[in-house]
Design an enzyme around this catalytic site. Structure first.
Site, short mmCIF file in Angstrom:
data_model
loop_
_atom_site.label_atom_id
_atom_site.label_comp_id
_atom_site.label_asym_id
_atom_site.label_seq_id
_atom_site.Cartn_x
_atom_site.Cartn_y
_atom_site.Cartn_z
N SER A 229 109.81 62.99 -27.29
CA SER A 229 110.93 63.32 -26.31
C SER A 229 111.70 61.80 -26.35
O SER A 229 111.02 60.92 -25.95
CB SER A 229 110.94 64.13 -25.15
OG SER A 229 112.79 63.84 -24.20
N TYR B 200 107.79 64.62 -16.39
CA TYR B 200 107.87 65.75 -17.61
C TYR B 200 108.39 64.02 -17.88
O TYR B 200 107.70 63.67 -19.18
CB TYR B 200 109.32 66.24 -17.51
CG TYR B 200 109.28 66.59 -19.18
CD1 TYR B 200 109.52 67.33 -19.42
CD2 TYR B 200 110.51 65.68 -19.53
CE1 TYR B 200 109.69 67.71 -20.67
CE2 TYR B 200 110.84 65.79 -20.95
CZ TYR B 200 110.28 67.03 -21.59
OH TYR B 200 110.94 67.78 -23.11
P1 NAD Z 1 111.25 76.75 -25.66
O1 NAD Z 1 111.48 76.46 -24.18
O2 NAD Z 1 111.82 77.24 -26.76
O3 NAD Z 1 110.31 76.00 -25.75
C1 NAD Z 1 108.75 75.57 -25.57
C2 NAD Z 1 107.48 76.84 -25.12
O4 NAD Z 1 106.55 76.14 -24.69
C3 NAD Z 1 107.67 77.69 -24.22
O5 NAD Z 1 108.36 78.99 -25.55
C4 NAD Z 1 106.30 78.47 -24.19
O6 NAD Z 1 106.25 79.35 -24.80
C5 NAD Z 1 105.66 77.54 -24.11
N1 NAD Z 1 104.68 76.58 -23.26
C6 NAD Z 1 105.34 76.49 -21.79
N2 NAD Z 1 104.47 76.26 -20.74
C7 NAD Z 1 103.56 76.84 -21.43
C8 NAD Z 1 101.81 77.30 -21.00
N3 NAD Z 1 101.90 77.11 -19.67
N4 NAD Z 1 101.06 78.51 -21.80
C9 NAD Z 1 101.49 78.65 -22.88
N5 NAD Z 1 103.33 78.20 -23.36
C10 NAD Z 1 103.83 77.36 -23.08
O7 NAD Z 1 112.15 74.77 -25.22
P2 NAD Z 1 111.79 74.03 -26.65
O8 NAD Z 1 112.85 72.06 -25.77
O9 NAD Z 1 112.25 74.17 -28.21
O10 NAD Z 1 110.49 73.19 -25.56
C11 NAD Z 1 109.98 72.31 -27.56
C12 NAD Z 1 109.31 71.37 -27.31
O11 NAD Z 1 110.44 69.98 -27.31
C13 NAD Z 1 108.55 70.75 -25.64
O12 NAD Z 1 107.45 69.67 -25.84
C14 NAD Z 1 109.68 69.67 -24.94
O13 NAD Z 1 109.29 68.80 -24.32
C15 NAD Z 1 110.17 69.15 -26.06
N6 NAD Z 1 111.83 68.68 -26.23
C16 NAD Z 1 112.56 69.48 -26.06
C17 NAD Z 1 114.12 68.98 -25.79
C18 NAD Z 1 115.30 69.69 -25.34
O14 NAD Z 1 116.23 69.02 -25.48
N7 NAD Z 1 114.92 71.34 -25.82
C19 NAD Z 1 114.09 67.79 -25.78
C20 NAD Z 1 113.25 66.71 -26.37
C21 NAD Z 1 111.55 67.59 -26.26
#
Ligand code: NAD
Ligand code: MG
Length: 299
Positions: free
Chosen positions: A191, A204
């Site tokens: 991120s 985080y």
């Molecule tokens: P999202 O909520 O769609 O995806 C995150 C997923 O993590 C969930 O769908 C869930 O299935 C999984 N998860 C969480 N806890 C879990 C557990 N204990 N066991 C199994 N699965 C678990 O959101 P996203 O934003 O697509 O997140 C995906 C990645 O992107 C993450 O690593 C997040 O840190 C990163 N990210 C997101 C953003 C943003 O703005 N959305 C920015 C930077 C990084």
């Protein structure tokens, strides 16, 4: 070239919804289907061209958000895909699995909580059995809860963030390594928080910095074995992670506004990055972090 053969130029500024958004709290982990507007994961737009034909991918957090966009793209590029997610997310996962099948590939859902090593091991074992091996591992699942003061982060909260974002990629990768063939790839979702942490994402942000070090160290360790390790560092992306406590609801209203593009990214806009990093054409890319942040942040 005939006009109908041309791909229209797309202005990134007005391709997708802009703030203000409505407040829309959900319980963790949240469902993409309940978001307003529903995110675009490339369901209608992603077109494959055989870039990952016959590949075998395991994607954590593949039910929604960035992981779902990668899962759809991988399947349309010819890969079979296992997605992992939490049991509460089965309805989101079912939508993804149907799209993988529609693309003519095999899709399997393995629900379960990755915060224990036991489950991580069994996830890799089951995925390898269903796919006949694994050659793309995407450690993408993540946990993010905004908390204003460090004093309000309990050891248990801290542990959940660390276990999900740091321990699980370690456990999953450790279980997968003995079966990853030469040419396999590992992709981490880090991120912008790794480089420019927000004051309310204290725990985080540390995990996302750990994800960068994971990539940089492991790329050196596994380069000589012919395995590439890369990461993606997204900026604000419209996903349930953010609306289910990743941001305070006030910040959801103007989410993404501060970027030069003036809006959050949609998961679909990151899919091609995950494809590129998995594709053997990118054979000299290892130890890299690919930013996708709408113009702000590092790298
Ligand atoms: P999202 O909520 O769609 O995806 C995150 C997923 O993590 C969930 O769908 C869930 O299935 C999984 N998860 C969480 N806890 C879990 C557990 N204990 N066991 C199994 N699965 C678990 O959101 P996203 O934003 O697509 O997140 C995906 C990645 O992107 C993450 O690593 C997040 O840190 C990163 N990210 C997101 C953003 C943003 O703005 N959305 C920015 C930077 C990084
Ligand atoms: Mg989800």
């Amino acid at each position: 070239m005939l006009e109908q053969d041309q791909k229209p130029l797309v202005n990134p500024l007005n391709r997708y919804p802009k703030p203000p958004f409505v407040k829309q709290p959900q319980e963790v982990p949240g469902l993409a289907s309940k978001m307003d507007p529903v995110p675009d994961h490339g369901e209608k737009s992603y077109k494959g061209s055989g870039r990952l034909l016959g590949r075998k991918a395991l994607i954590t957090g593949g039910d929604s958000g960035i992981g779902r966009a990668a899962a759809i793209a991988y399947a349309r590029e010819g890969a079979d895909v296992v997605i992992n997610y939490l049991p509460q997310e089965q309805s989101d996962a079912d939508e993804v699995l149907a799209l993988i099948e529609e693309a003519g590939r095999k899709g399997f859902g393995i629900p379960g909580d990755i915060t224990t090593e036991e489950f991580c091991k069994s996830l890799v074992e089951q995925a390898a059995e269903k796919l006949g091996g694994i050659d793309i591992l995407v450690n993408n699942a993540g946990h993010q809860q905004a908390v204003d003061s460090l004093l309000d982060i309990s050891a248990e909260d801290f542990d959940t963030t660390m276990k999900t974002n740091v321990y699980a990629p370690f456990w999953i990768t450790k279980a997968a390594l003995p079966i990853l063939p030469e040419g396999a790839v590992i992709i981490a979702t880090s991120s912008v928080q790794a480089y420019d942490p927000s004051e309310n994402l204290f725990d985080y942000a540390q995990t996302k910095a750990a994800n960068v070090a994971f990539v940089k160290s492991l790329a050196k360790q596994l380069g000589p074995k012919g395995i590439r390790v890369n990461g993606v560092a997204p900026g604000p992306v419209w996903t349930p992670l953010q609306t289910s406590g990743g941001q305070p609801q006030d910040a959801i209203v103007n989410f993404g506004e501060v970027t030069p593009l003036g809006r959050p990214g949609q998961p679909a806009e990151l899919a091609s990055i995950y494809v590129q990093l998995a594709d053997s054409d990118a054979s000299y890319a290892t130890g890299q972090i690919y930013g996708a942040a709408g113009g702000n942040g590092h790298p």
